[in-house]
Design an enzyme around this catalytic site. Structure first.
Site, mmCIF file in Angstrom:
data_model
loop_
_atom_site.group_PDB
_atom_site.id
_atom_site.type_symbol
_atom_site.label_atom_id
_atom_site.label_comp_id
_atom_site.label_asym_id
_atom_site.label_seq_id
_atom_site.Cartn_x
_atom_site.Cartn_y
_atom_site.Cartn_z
ATOM 1 N NE ARG A 56 -41.907 19.468 -20.534
ATOM 2 C CZ ARG A 56 -42.199 20.065 -19.440
ATOM 3 N NH1 ARG A 56 -41.264 20.544 -19.674
ATOM 4 N NH2 ARG A 56 -42.779 20.002 -18.346
ATOM 5 C CE1 TYR A 109 -28.046 32.171 -39.454
ATOM 6 C CE2 TYR A 109 -28.978 31.947 -38.128
ATOM 7 C CZ TYR A 109 -29.072 31.652 -39.008
ATOM 8 O OH TYR A 109 -29.781 30.876 -39.512
ATOM 9 C CG ASP A 180 -23.303 32.313 -33.450
ATOM 10 O OD1 ASP A 180 -22.843 30.558 -33.325
ATOM 11 O OD2 ASP A 180 -24.614 32.336 -33.533
ATOM 12 C CE LYS A 205 -25.522 26.365 -40.454
ATOM 13 N NZ LYS A 205 -27.327 26.629 -39.354
#
Length: 389
Positions: A56, A109, A180, A205
């Site tokens: 993890r 966004y 962002d 993306k």
């Protein structure tokens, strides 16, 4: 070396006969030869190192991707998350606090607004939106502003902002500025070099580039980077080694893919400006785009996104019919992959401060992929003829 060169070599095995890319290390448990070795690993981790200690917390595969994204973003360290929204939430969980104020750009966004209304406000965080200008931001700052969050360019219609000026204002007050950076994806702009505190991306993306992995990243320096890593571990945010391998493979070709996306979209944008029923084409690389001079100053190029704003007489039903008439453009809510996409967008619903969009024509967002521009243009032309002639 230049960024394009570094992205091909960073995170690869450095000595001996080895595979070109790092192997996929799939594990949860990491075993040690002795308790002393295990305790020494824990001590090194607490001192800020990144030893291989538990699945993890990261594997050699995810560490290779972290290093590559850090080079891409010009950061000391990067944290990987399962999606772009997870990256946003990691930053907010780390830097926002109940009772304090955060200020968010109005052009961010759209899912961030759901985070604001569904979590931050009920959690006791005061949230104000600003129009992207330095003057408006300055008027909203208070003694308990703990975070300013923006996206450059803005979502859907790509509003530009003077990022260095925003950074100078927030830095003088020691307020973290979060950007962002998905539109530029590091290869076109590096927010940290312009004064931002944190840069985050939806790696889903352009970094991945093949529409087959969900991934987010958060990059920062110094104490902020350390706090983000601690919070990522606390929240259990991690990325599988298989996804990291695919993202690293995509990142190797990011620079050349982005160059092709940009060239194709710029050519297609010029053609679309001349088509009937188009009021304007929103695209930062176009000289008439508001803030174009800031784009020229801060960015190395353009990507594959553009948004058509139609004349008011064009109906939503006509835009829908236009999209349904396209053969090469897929219909999908993401972007950044090799394929072209088309999707109507409601800008008015995604803005809180601007009321002008409710009286303007409908909008259609295109992501221009790697297909031949001539074929994409022909596809759009036949749809125009069928619906908007």
């Amino acid at each position: 070396m230049q960024l394009e060169t570094d992205l091909l070599h960073i995170g690869r095995p450095q000595s001996g006969p080895a595979s070109v890319n790092p192997p996929v290390v799939r594990t949860s448990t990491v075993t040690f030869d002795s308790l002393a070795q295990m305790r020494d690993t824990k001590r090194r981790r607490e001192q800020g190192e990144r030893p291989f200690s538990y699945g993890r917390r990261g594997t050699p595969t995810t560490y290779a991707l972290e290093d590559a994204v850090s080079r891409l973003e010009g950061a000391e360290q990067t944290l990987l998350t399962p999606s772009g929204v997870a990256a946003i939430n990691l930053v907010l969980m780390t830097l926002a606090r109940p009772g304090a104020q955060i200020i968010v750009a109005d052009s961010v966004y759209q899912p961030l607004r759901r985070i604001v209304d569904g979590w931050l406000r009920p959690w006791g965080v005061r949230v104000d939106y600003f129009d992207g200008s330095v003057a408006h931001l300055q008027s909203l700052l208070t003694d308990d502003t703990c975070l300013v969050y923006t996206e450059v360019p803005g979502s859907l219609v790509y509003e530009m902002q003077d990022l260095p000026a925003l950074a100078a204002l927030t830095s003088a007050r020691e307020i973290p500025l979060v950007v962002d950076n998905t539109w530029a994806s590091g290869v076109l702009m590096q927010p940290l070099s312009l004064g931002a505190t944190v840069s985050l991306m939806a790696g889903t993306k352009y970094v991945v580039g093949h529409s087959d992995v969900m991934m987010g990243s958060v990059s920062a320096n110094g104490e902020t980077g350390r706090r983000l890593r601690e919070m990522a571990v606390t929240l259990g945010q991690s990325l599988s080694s298989d996804d990291a391998y695919l993202a690293l493979r995509g990142l190797r070709t990011l620079a050349c893919r982005m160059d092709a996306h940009g060239r194709h979209a710029e050519a297609l944008g010029g053609w679309l400006c001349e088509q009937p029923r188009v009021a304007r084409v929103h695209q930062p690389c176009r000289p008439e785009h508001p803030g174009h001079a800031w784009w020229q100053r801060d960015f190395r190029g353009s990507n594959g996104l553009l948004t058509l704003e139609f004349e008011r007489e064009v109906s939503d039903a006509q835009v829908d019919a236009l999209v349904d008439s396209l053969a090469l453009f897929g219909i999908g809510s993401s972007w950044g992959g090799y394929e072209s996409l088309a999707l109507p967008c409601n800008v008015a619903a995604a803005r809180s401060l601007s009321t002008e969009w409710s009286s303007r024509g409908p909008c259609l967002r295109l992501h221009v992929g790697l297909e031949a521009v001539e074929d994409l243009q022909a596809d759009l032309a036949q749809a125009w003829q069928a619906v908007l002639r």
